[in-house]
Design a protein around this motif. Structure first.
Motif, PDB file in Angstrom:
ATOM      1  N   ASP A  65      42.883  43.188  54.970  1.00 42.49           N
ATOM      2  CA  ASP A  65      41.989  42.523  54.171  1.00 42.49           C
ATOM      3  C   ASP A  65      42.544  42.378  52.764  1.00 42.49           C
ATOM      4  N   ARG A  67      41.289  39.722  49.354  1.00 44.77           N
ATOM      5  CA  ARG A  67      40.351  38.852  48.671  1.00 44.77           C
ATOM      6  C   ARG A  67      40.863  38.080  47.678  1.00 44.77           C
ATOM      7  N   GLU A  81      45.758  37.318  44.916  1.00 45.61           N
ATOM      8  CA  GLU A  81      45.060  38.035  45.973  1.00 45.61           C
ATOM      9  C   GLU A  81      44.960  39.493  45.655  1.00 45.61           C
TER      10      GLU A  81
END
Length: 128
Positions: A65, A67, A81
């Protein structure tokens, strides 16, 4: 079998919140540093069906993951990121390599990642 995701990889990016005119799911396949496939889908299932039908040699390996935030500066796209289980990264894309190198010089960037983020995460997650 060991993989080298610097040479060839397929990533599925799922957008949960997005301000750009793209669909929720984006498949990108890169070979070396060239994008050879970029396709958008409404749902994850549509992307998996596409993979199964058109590129069955690709197998799911691992997931991670992150973001991210995307910015534009002249003709450059800048991706910032926060990658879980690793650290933040910045990626810059542009039509001309010289523009990217000039940005790096102006920001005094001294260390660039040699591996792709998928390859870094493969190593970090110890996926062989």
């Amino acid at each position: 079998t060991t993989f080298n995701l610097n040479k060839d990889y397929l990533k599925m990016r799922i957008y949960y919140k997005n301000n750009w005119p793209i669909k929720r799911v984006v498949l990108v396949r890169k070979k070396k540093d060239k994008t050879v496939l970029k396709k958008e889908f409404d749902e994850e299932e549509d992307a998996f069906s596409f993979i199964e039908k058109y590129i069955p040699e690709v197998m799911q390996g691992f997931s991670y993951d992150r973001r991210g935030w995307e910015y534009y500066l002249s003709d450059l796209r800048i991706f910032v990121e926060d990658i879980k289980k690793w650290r933040p990264s910045v990626e810059v894309e542009g039509k001309h390599k010289n523009d990217i190198l000039n940005l790096f010089d102006s920001l005094c960037i001294v260390k660039k990642m040699e591996d792709s983020v998928p390859e870094i995460m493969r190593k970090a997650l110890r996926y062989v």
